[in-house]
Scaffold this motif. Structure first.
Motif, PDB file in Angstrom:
ATOM      1  N   ARG A 192       0.865  -1.286  -0.184  1.00 16.55           N
ATOM      2  CA  ARG A 192       0.085  -0.019   0.039  1.00 16.55           C
ATOM      3  C   ARG A 192       1.028   1.368  -0.069  1.00 16.55           C
ATOM      4  NH1 ARG A 192      -2.960  -2.771   4.447  1.00 16.55           N
ATOM      5  NH2 ARG A 192      -1.684  -1.548   5.625  1.00 16.55           N
ATOM      6  N   ARG A 193       1.979   1.133   0.051  1.00 17.22           N
ATOM      7  CA  ARG A 193       3.232   2.170   0.399  1.00 17.22           C
ATOM      8  C   ARG A 193       2.527   3.173   1.457  1.00 17.22           C
ATOM      9  NH1 ARG A 193       5.321  -0.993  -2.357  1.00 17.22           N
ATOM     10  NH2 ARG A 193       6.936  -0.326  -4.093  1.00 17.22           N
ATOM     11  N   ASP A 194       2.255   2.494   2.710  1.00 17.54           N
ATOM     12  CA  ASP A 194       1.712   3.209   3.964  1.00 17.54           C
ATOM     13  C   ASP A 194       2.911   4.346   4.064  1.00 17.54           C
ATOM     14  OD1 ASP A 194      -0.569   1.778   3.999  1.00 17.54           O
ATOM     15  OD2 ASP A 194       0.261   0.665   5.906  1.00 17.54           O
ATOM     16  N   PRO A 195       2.612   5.656   4.564  1.00 20.44           N
ATOM     17  CA  PRO A 195       3.348   6.645   4.656  1.00 20.44           C
ATOM     18  C   PRO A 195       4.228   6.540   5.822  1.00 20.44           C
ATOM     19  CG  PRO A 195       1.100   7.369   5.232  1.00 20.44           C
ATOM     20  CD  PRO A 195       1.072   6.044   4.493  1.00 20.44           C
ATOM     21  N   HIS A 196       5.566   6.915   5.388  1.00 26.50           N
ATOM     22  CA  HIS A 196       6.457   7.017   6.704  1.00 26.50           C
ATOM     23  C   HIS A 196       7.234   8.189   7.052  1.00 26.50           C
ATOM     24  CE1 HIS A 196      10.012   6.797   3.889  1.00 26.50           C
ATOM     25  NE2 HIS A 196       9.165   6.694   3.172  1.00 26.50           N
ATOM     26  N   LEU A 197       7.720   8.475   8.239  1.00 31.80           N
ATOM     27  CA  LEU A 197       8.084   9.887   8.516  1.00 31.80           C
ATOM     28  C   LEU A 197       9.566   9.968   8.511  1.00 31.80           C
ATOM     29  CD1 LEU A 197       7.455  12.702   9.832  1.00 31.80           C
ATOM     30  CD2 LEU A 197       7.404  11.803  12.087  1.00 31.80           C
ATOM     31  N   TYR A 198      10.364   9.091   9.248  1.00 35.66           N
ATOM     32  CA  TYR A 198      11.551   9.302   9.667  1.00 35.66           C
ATOM     33  C   TYR A 198      12.504   7.920   9.841  1.00 35.66           C
ATOM     34  CZ  TYR A 198      11.020   8.999  14.666  1.00 35.66           C
ATOM     35  OH  TYR A 198      10.735   8.519  15.973  1.00 35.66           O
ATOM     36  N   GLY A 199      13.840   8.009   9.973  1.00 31.00           N
ATOM     37  CA  GLY A 199      14.789   7.192  10.221  1.00 31.00           C
ATOM     38  C   GLY A 199      16.088   7.613  10.442  1.00 31.00           C
ATOM     39  N   ARG A 200      16.848   6.945  11.108  1.00 34.54           N
ATOM     40  CA  ARG A 200      18.341   7.213  11.503  1.00 34.54           C
ATOM     41  C   ARG A 200      19.262   6.367  10.953  1.00 34.54           C
ATOM     42  NH1 ARG A 200      18.766   7.220  17.087  1.00 34.54           N
ATOM     43  NH2 ARG A 200      20.296   5.452  16.976  1.00 34.54           N
ATOM     44  N   VAL A 201      20.221   6.629  10.191  1.00 35.58           N
ATOM     45  CA  VAL A 201      21.312   5.645   9.485  1.00 35.58           C
ATOM     46  C   VAL A 201      22.556   5.930  10.575  1.00 35.58           C
ATOM     47  CG1 VAL A 201      22.486   5.261   7.452  1.00 35.58           C
ATOM     48  CG2 VAL A 201      20.114   5.945   7.234  1.00 35.58           C
ATOM     49  N   ASP A 202      22.926   5.170  11.344  1.00 35.47           N
ATOM     50  CA  ASP A 202      24.068   5.242  12.207  1.00 35.47           C
ATOM     51  C   ASP A 202      25.486   4.905  11.265  1.00 35.47           C
ATOM     52  OD1 ASP A 202      22.587   6.181  14.379  1.00 35.47           O
ATOM     53  OD2 ASP A 202      22.695   4.222  14.936  1.00 35.47           O
ATOM     54  N   LEU A 203      26.531   5.880  11.237  1.00 39.12           N
ATOM     55  CA  LEU A 203      27.468   5.594  10.438  1.00 39.12           C
ATOM     56  C   LEU A 203      28.708   5.942  11.365  1.00 39.12           C
ATOM     57  CD1 LEU A 203      26.465   7.991   7.349  1.00 39.12           C
ATOM     58  CD2 LEU A 203      26.260   5.551   7.472  1.00 39.12           C
ATOM     59  N   ALA A 204      29.738   5.231  10.995  1.00 41.28           N
ATOM     60  CA  ALA A 204      31.142   5.401  11.465  1.00 41.28           C
ATOM     61  C   ALA A 204      31.950   6.134  10.400  1.00 41.28           C
ATOM     62  CB  ALA A 204      31.994   3.975  11.643  1.00 41.28           C
ATOM     63  N   TYR A 205      32.284   7.358  10.984  1.00 33.84           N
ATOM     64  CA  TYR A 205      32.912   8.132   9.744  1.00 33.84           C
ATOM     65  C   TYR A 205      33.842   9.022  10.681  1.00 33.84           C
ATOM     66  CZ  TYR A 205      33.661  12.073   6.379  1.00 33.84           C
ATOM     67  OH  TYR A 205      34.264  12.728   5.741  1.00 33.84           O
ATOM     68  N   GLY A 206      35.231   9.202  10.280  1.00 34.21           N
ATOM     69  CA  GLY A 206      36.040  10.267  10.917  1.00 34.21           C
ATOM     70  C   GLY A 206      36.616  11.314  10.039  1.00 34.21           C
ATOM     71  N   GLY A 207      35.984  11.604   8.938  1.00 32.86           N
ATOM     72  CA  GLY A 207      36.659  12.769   8.035  1.00 32.86           C
ATOM     73  C   GLY A 207      37.340  12.258   6.837  1.00 32.86           C
ATOM     74  N   ARG A 208      37.895  10.728   6.754  1.00 29.92           N
ATOM     75  CA  ARG A 208      38.518  10.222   5.842  1.00 29.92           C
ATOM     76  C   ARG A 208      38.102   8.994   5.608  1.00 29.92           C
ATOM     77  NH1 ARG A 208      42.355  12.888   8.719  1.00 29.92           N
ATOM     78  NH2 ARG A 208      42.762  11.082   9.724  1.00 29.92           N
ATOM     79  N   GLY A 209      38.159   8.328   4.235  1.00 28.20           N
ATOM     80  CA  GLY A 209      37.544   7.020   3.869  1.00 28.20           C
ATOM     81  C   GLY A 209      36.092   7.107   4.120  1.00 28.20           C
TER      82      GLY A 209
END
Length: 390
Positions: free
Chosen positions: A93-110
């Motif tokens: 039905r493609r029920d509507p959605h609001l939000y989500g959080r993607v947790d990332l490891a990142y230090g400025g390089r790579g």
């Protein structure tokens, strides 16, 4: 990307009280922490965070489409058989959605590396969307940050627009109830913030505790403490808990619309990380991950074991490449688990930051950083604001 120590604003606690930030300190320890900030260049944010989040989100939705067409994939995700058709219907039905959080490891390089999706009951939104923006404005005004400083933060405008679009397109049954556990300051603050955003979009809303939701005499409908039918509900309450509750079977009658929708349960399940790796082996933003067929066996060096369903760093076991073992306590020890390749968070001075990159609707548009004293982000982590300065 760099960590800059700062002297906190003299008035920040009074500002927090004025703006309803009641959970800035938890169990006597600071949660909001402006003794430092993280500084990014615009290129880092756009290329390494925003674009990556957008791509990972698209991959996640493709995975949901595949899972909802496959009984075998539903089983691999340990979705209870009684709820599989209901989840698939919500996707079709493609029920509507609001939000989500993607947790990332990142230090400025790579390349940034995906740790996990939090697409059902993510928190840390109020502080990312609202309070750190107030911090930015003050720090520019007092000269701590340069006049051209910015922040990766279009969250509040996107949330209000998402609620408004649901109402305009008549994809939401109004009024919209908002529920969290009674007496939980952080969850309650998140829900109150989202309710305020819904008001800004012109929606009629009601607030109640999860514990006050009742089942109607017909065994199909849900009601609030006044006996009024709940037509739609934003709930900060995990689907895996709902599946085990006595009222769970009534969800399948679809008398109550849920935000987030049932299909989001597939992406707050860490087995999704294993299925993504199978579909995109070697992807630069993914960590190798597999469903652990022998979760009681010794963990090889260079791997992390995580339950399918766990939160805030609980019940994590890691064996570092040098053989050092890390184990965290928690209530999620029983049940299936995944094995994910060890990829440490970057170390900056006193902390290990984890980037929570937010998707509102289907658009990546903001982030917040939680910092811990160790390499696993626990419920004792601190929220540290950020700015774009180059």
């Amino acid at each position: 990307m760099r960590r800059r120590p700062l002297v906190p604003r003299a008035h920040w606690e009074a500002q927090a009280a004025q703006h309803g930030f009641a959970f800035h300190t938890l169990d006597g320890a600071p949660y909001w922490d402006e003794r430092a900030c993280y500084l990014f260049t615009l290129a880092q944010v756009e290329r390494d965070i925003e674009d990556v989040t957008q791509e990972l989100h698209a991959m996640a939705l493709d995975l949901v489409d595949a899972v909802c067409a496959s009984e075998a994939l539903m089983a691999r995700l340990a979705v209870p058989s009684d709820y599989r058709d209901w989840i698939a219907r919500s996707w079709h039905r493609r029920d509507p959605h609001l939000y989500g959080r993607v947790d990332l490891a990142y230090g400025g390089r790579g390349p940034a590396k995906l740790y996990e999706f939090n697409y059902d009951t993510p928190t840390a939104l109020y502080e990312a969307a609202y309070f750190q923006w107030l911090w930015l404005e003050d720090r520019i005004a007092d000269g701590t940050l340069p006049p051209g400083a910015d922040q990766y933060n279009g969250l509040q405008e996107a949330i209000v627009e998402a609620f408004g679009a649901m109402a305009r397109e008549r994809r939401l049954r109004l009024p919209l109830h908002f529920a969290a556990h009674d007496g939980h300051a952080e969850d309650g603050g998140t829900v109150d913030y989202l309710r305020d955003c819904a008001h800004q979009a012109g929606l009629e809303t009601h607030r109640l505790a999860v514990e006050a939701i009742g089942l109607g005499d017909d065994g199909r409908t849900f009601a609030d403490e006044s006996g009024h039918a709940i037509r739609s509900l934003f709930k900060l309450y995990p689907y895996e808990f709902m599946f085990e509750d006595a009222f769970g079977p009534a969800l399948r009658f679809d008398a109550m619309q849920l935000i987030e929708p049932p299909w989001k349960a597939l992406l707050s399940n860490k087995a999704a990380l294993a299925l993504l790796w199978e579909r995109h082996p070697g992807h630069p933003n993914l960590l190798e991950c597999h469903i652990d067929e022998a979760p009681s066996a010794p963990l090889p060096a260079g791997w992390v074991r995580k339950p399918f369903f766990s939160r805030e760093g609980a019940n994590i076991a890691a064996t570092l490449p040098d053989g050092e073992a890390i184990v965290t306590p928690g209530p999620y020890a029983d049940g299936p688990q995944v094995r994910q390749a060890w990829h440490p968070l970057p170390r900056f001075d006193a902390g290990w930051p984890l980037i929570g990159s937010w998707v509102i609707g289907d658009r990546a548009c903001g982030m917040g950083l939680r910092e811990d004293d160790g390499p696993i982000t626990m419920n004792t982590s601190r929220f540290v604001p950020h700015a774009i300065v180059g």
